[in-house]
Each structure stands twice: as structure tokens, then as C-alpha cells.
Motif scaffolding. Structure first.
Motif, PDB file in Angstrom:
ATOM      1  N   VAL A   7       0.839  -1.185   0.000  1.00 52.38           N
ATOM      2  CA  VAL A   7       0.000   0.000   0.000  1.00 52.38           C
ATOM      3  C   VAL A   7       0.877   1.240   0.000  1.00 52.38           C
ATOM      4  N   VAL A   8       0.680   2.096  -0.988  1.00 52.32           N
ATOM      5  CA  VAL A   8       1.420   3.353  -1.084  1.00 52.32           C
ATOM      6  C   VAL A   8       0.423   4.488  -0.917  1.00 52.32           C
ATOM      7  N   GLU A   9       0.649   5.349   0.070  1.00 50.46           N
ATOM      8  CA  GLU A   9      -0.270   6.460   0.339  1.00 50.46           C
ATOM      9  C   GLU A   9       0.071   7.649  -0.547  1.00 50.46           C
ATOM     10  N   PRO A  10      -0.876   8.509  -0.945  1.00 49.34           N
ATOM     11  CA  PRO A  10      -2.317   8.323  -0.760  1.00 49.34           C
ATOM     12  C   PRO A  10      -2.879   7.324  -1.763  1.00 49.34           C
ATOM     13  N   VAL A  11      -3.918   6.637  -1.354  1.00 51.44           N
ATOM     14  CA  VAL A  11      -4.486   5.611  -2.217  1.00 51.44           C
ATOM     15  C   VAL A  11      -5.983   5.529  -1.977  1.00 51.44           C
ATOM     16  N   GLN A  12      -6.724   5.266  -3.022  1.00 49.05           N
ATOM     17  CA  GLN A  12      -8.146   4.997  -2.896  1.00 49.05           C
ATOM     18  C   GLN A  12      -8.330   3.495  -2.699  1.00 49.05           C
ATOM     19  N   VAL A  13      -9.195   3.149  -1.797  1.00 45.54           N
ATOM     20  CA  VAL A  13      -9.435   1.739  -1.488  1.00 45.54           C
ATOM     21  C   VAL A  13     -10.904   1.445  -1.747  1.00 45.54           C
ATOM     22  N   PRO A  14     -11.214   0.824  -2.881  1.00 42.93           N
ATOM     23  CA  PRO A  14     -12.616   0.572  -3.230  1.00 42.93           C
ATOM     24  C   PRO A  14     -13.158  -0.671  -2.538  1.00 42.93           C
ATOM     25  N   PHE A  15     -14.456  -0.837  -2.597  1.00 41.16           N
ATOM     26  CA  PHE A  15     -15.093  -2.046  -2.095  1.00 41.16           C
ATOM     27  C   PHE A  15     -14.957  -3.162  -3.123  1.00 41.16           C
ATOM     28  N   GLN A  16     -14.690  -4.360  -2.648  1.00 41.84           N
ATOM     29  CA  GLN A  16     -14.726  -5.529  -3.523  1.00 41.84           C
ATOM     30  C   GLN A  16     -16.146  -5.745  -4.027  1.00 41.84           C
ATOM     31  N   SER A  17     -16.276  -6.466  -5.118  1.00 43.76           N
ATOM     32  CA  SER A  17     -17.609  -6.770  -5.630  1.00 43.76           C
ATOM     33  C   SER A  17     -18.408  -7.567  -4.607  1.00 43.76           C
ATOM     34  N   SER A  18     -17.734  -8.440  -3.873  1.00 41.28           N
ATOM     35  CA  SER A  18     -18.430  -9.234  -2.853  1.00 41.28           C
ATOM     36  C   SER A  18     -18.936  -8.348  -1.722  1.00 41.28           C
ATOM     37  N   THR A  19     -18.239  -7.237  -1.465  1.00 38.68           N
ATOM     38  CA  THR A  19     -18.673  -6.309  -0.425  1.00 38.68           C
ATOM     39  C   THR A  19     -19.882  -5.522  -0.901  1.00 38.68           C
ATOM     40  N   LYS A  20     -19.902  -5.166  -2.180  1.00 36.94           N
ATOM     41  CA  LYS A  20     -21.072  -4.482  -2.728  1.00 36.94           C
ATOM     42  C   LYS A  20     -22.300  -5.397  -2.662  1.00 36.94           C
ATOM     43  N   THR A  21     -22.090  -6.682  -2.918  1.00 36.03           N
ATOM     44  CA  THR A  21     -23.182  -7.645  -2.778  1.00 36.03           C
ATOM     45  C   THR A  21     -23.659  -7.698  -1.337  1.00 36.03           C
ATOM     46  N   LEU A  22     -22.716  -7.557  -0.415  1.00 35.21           N
ATOM     47  CA  LEU A  22     -23.038  -7.544   1.006  1.00 35.21           C
ATOM     48  C   LEU A  22     -24.032  -6.438   1.337  1.00 35.21           C
ATOM     49  N   PHE A  23     -23.843  -5.265   0.748  1.00 34.38           N
ATOM     50  CA  PHE A  23     -24.741  -4.145   1.021  1.00 34.38           C
ATOM     51  C   PHE A  23     -26.148  -4.434   0.501  1.00 34.38           C
ATOM     52  N   THR A  24     -26.221  -5.127  -0.636  1.00 30.70           N
ATOM     53  CA  THR A  24     -27.527  -5.509  -1.171  1.00 30.70           C
ATOM     54  C   THR A  24     -28.230  -6.472  -0.223  1.00 30.70           C
ATOM     55  N   LEU A  25     -27.469  -7.408   0.334  1.00 25.72           N
ATOM     56  CA  LEU A  25     -28.036  -8.350   1.302  1.00 25.72           C
ATOM     57  C   LEU A  25     -28.501  -7.627   2.561  1.00 25.72           C
ATOM     58  N   ALA A  26     -27.741  -6.615   2.983  1.00 23.91           N
ATOM     59  CA  ALA A  26     -28.133  -5.845   4.167  1.00 23.91           C
ATOM     60  C   ALA A  26     -29.459  -5.121   3.914  1.00 23.91           C
ATOM     61  N   ALA A  27     -29.612  -4.587   2.701  1.00 22.21           N
ATOM     62  CA  ALA A  27     -30.874  -3.926   2.349  1.00 22.21           C
ATOM     63  C   ALA A  27     -32.022  -4.923   2.347  1.00 22.21           C
ATOM     64  N   GLU A  28     -31.772  -6.128   1.847  1.00 23.65           N
ATOM     65  CA  GLU A  28     -32.802  -7.162   1.846  1.00 23.65           C
ATOM     66  C   GLU A  28     -33.247  -7.481   3.270  1.00 23.65           C
ATOM     67  N   GLU A  29     -32.279  -7.536   4.189  1.00 26.76           N
ATOM     68  CA  GLU A  29     -32.617  -7.843   5.581  1.00 26.76           C
ATOM     69  C   GLU A  29     -33.423  -6.714   6.213  1.00 26.76           C
ATOM     70  N   ALA A  30     -33.050  -5.477   5.903  1.00 24.62           N
ATOM     71  CA  ALA A  30     -33.820  -4.349   6.427  1.00 24.62           C
ATOM     72  C   ALA A  30     -35.250  -4.396   5.896  1.00 24.62           C
ATOM     73  N   ASP A  31     -35.389  -4.675   4.606  1.00 21.33           N
ATOM     74  CA  ASP A  31     -36.724  -4.750   4.008  1.00 21.33           C
ATOM     75  C   ASP A  31     -37.527  -5.903   4.612  1.00 21.33           C
ATOM     76  N   ARG A  32     -36.850  -7.010   4.839  1.00 26.11           N
ATOM     77  CA  ARG A  32     -37.508  -8.199   5.412  1.00 26.11           C
ATOM     78  C   ARG A  32     -38.123  -7.883   6.772  1.00 26.11           C
ATOM     79  N   LEU A  33     -37.412  -7.033   7.544  1.00 26.55           N
ATOM     80  CA  LEU A  33     -37.864  -6.693   8.888  1.00 26.55           C
ATOM     81  C   LEU A  33     -38.735  -5.435   8.906  1.00 26.55           C
ATOM     82  N   GLY A  34     -38.964  -4.860   7.719  1.00 27.52           N
ATOM     83  CA  GLY A  34     -39.789  -3.668   7.639  1.00 27.52           C
ATOM     84  C   GLY A  34     -39.109  -2.419   8.158  1.00 27.52           C
ATOM     85  N   HIS A  35     -37.781  -2.379   8.056  1.00 22.01           N
ATOM     86  CA  HIS A  35     -37.017  -1.242   8.548  1.00 22.01           C
ATOM     87  C   HIS A  35     -36.591  -0.370   7.370  1.00 22.01           C
TER      88      HIS A  35
END
Length: 232
Positions: A153-181
Motif C-alpha cells: 500500500v502506497v499512500e495516498p491511495v483509494q481503497v474501493p469495495f470488492q464486488s463481494s462487499t457491494k453484494t453484502l450491502f444488497t443483502l443488508a438492504a434485503e434484511e432491512a426490508d424483510r424486517l420492515g425497517h
């Protein structure tokens, strides 16, 4: 979540951001100092330290210039989700970026989000972690062992989310919707980590975390938030 400096960054505004971050850090660690918050803020903006960020701002240039490549575009499927994240959940993404860089990673993986969640969890979710014996040092050690060797790692650097992490956010939204939140809270991210598999899920399930128990914690946290809203 990785951030970009505005076109005309202001040191006083950055210091105010650091003070706000310090209040959050002290909820988890009473010994946290302003220097810790300034360092964490600098790392979040892609700089190795506060002095380097301060010198960069003093030079009159933002980190993103005409000669710099544009930041990676957010996925159209994940970008609309971020406004739904609670302030506490957004802080966990801030922490996850810091953890990824600290572990020598050029991308934010689900396991780094797990570390961010552990650092930021409060309420019923935080209590559940304490009962299960889940602590940041133990989790970091487990993830470090599973992630060797490190990237350069050489600073400064941008550190993006992995594709699997972006999928994680979609799953989190599904869980919120499931619980009506309406909002995506830390507990919903934990549910997504459990559903996503991999190192993070193994760590959580190995310490007794289940979908049912975390969904109960999510409901309890939401009820507490509604009480706070009703009785400010």
C-alpha cells in the motif's frame, strides 16, 4: 467508506470532522484522543497521517486533480443504498476502510466490514457481541492470519469495495426490508455478513451468531431507536 477531498478543502472543517469522529470513537474507547481521530480521518481520505493531509491541504490542492484518475464509479445497484445507512452503520464503513489499509489491503473485503462492525456496534447488537466474546483484537488476529501476505500500500491511495462487499450491502438492504425497517443499521450488515459466507461468516458462526439471534437484535435496536425518536 472511502472519501474524496472537496475541491477547496478547509482545515477548520476537517478538524470539526475529526472532533465529531472522536465523540464516536470514545463511545467504544474512552481513551481515544483527538490525535487518534485526526489520524483516522487522514487515513479515510487516503493519507498516511494527519500531518501529510494538513500539508496537502495547505499546498492549495485537493487529492483529486485534473491529472488524477477519477474515483471508481459506484455500482448503480449499490449507490442508492448508502443514503439508507444509519449514521452508525456509515461509521462502520469508515472503520472498515481504515482496517483494510491497516492490514495492507487495496480493497475493502467483507471481513474488513466485519472489523468495522465490531468497532462500531452498540445497543442490542453490541451487547450480543459482548456476550459471544467477540472483540476487535481477536477478530483482527483471525482475519490477519487468513489474509497473509499483504499488498503493498502506497499512500495516498483509494481503497474501493470488492464486488463481494457491494453484494453484502444488497443483502443488508434485503434484511432491512424483510424486517420492515427503512434504514439499514449495523445489525442488518451483520445479517448480510452471515449470509455472505467466507471468513466473516465463519468467524461469526464460530462464536454462536445465527440469523435468528441477529434479527432479534435488529428488532430490539429498531425499537430502541423509535423510543428515542418519540422521547427526544
Amino acid at each position: 467508506m472511502s472519501r474524496d477531498l472537496p475541491s477547496r478543502p478547509d482545515l477548520e472543517h476537517l478538524k470539526k470532522q475529526a472532533k465529531a469522529l472522536l465523540r464516536s470513537m470514545r463511545e467504544r474507547d474512552a481513551n481515544a484522543t483527538l490525535a487518534d481521530a485526526l489520524h483516522a480521518l487522514a487515513r479515510d481520505y487516503g493519507f498516511a497521517s494527519w500531518p501529510k493531509l494538513k500539508a496537502h491541504v495547505a499546498s492549495g490542492f485537493s487529492r483529486i486533480s485534473e491529472s488524477s484518475p477519477p474515483p471508481p464509479a459506484a455500482s448503480s445497484s449499490t449507490a442508492p443504498l448508502f443514503p439508507r445507512f444509519t449514521e452508525a452503520a456509515r461509521r462502520t464503513l469508515f472503520f472498515s476502510r481504515y482496517e483494510a489499509v491497516s492490514l495492507g489491503r487495496l480493497e475493502i473485503a467483507p471481513e474488513h466490514v466485519l472489523l468495522g462492525v465490531i468497532r462500531g456496534a452498540g445497543g442490542a447488537t453490541g451487547a450480543m457481541f459482548q456476550t459471544a466474546g467477540i472483540a476487535i483484537d481477536d477478530a483482527r488476529a483471525a482475519i490477519t492470519a487468513a489474509n497473509a501476505p499483504h499488498d503493498q500500500v502506497v499512500e495516498p491511495v483509494q481503497v474501493p469495495f470488492q464486488s463481494s462487499t457491494k453484494t453484502l450491502f444488497t443483502l443488508a438492504a434485503e434484511e432491512a426490508d424483510r424486517l420492515g425497517h427503512e434504514k439499514i443499521a449495523i445489525a442488518h450488515v451483520v445479517l448480510a455478513l452471515l449470509r455472505g459466507g467466507g471468513i466473516a461468516a465463519s468467524y461469526l458462526t464460530g462464536r454462536g451468531m445465527t440469523l435468528d439471534s441477529v434479527r432479534a437484535a435488529a428488532a430490539a435496536d429498531r425499537a430502541a431507536a423509535q423510543d428515542d425518536e418519540a422521547n427526544p
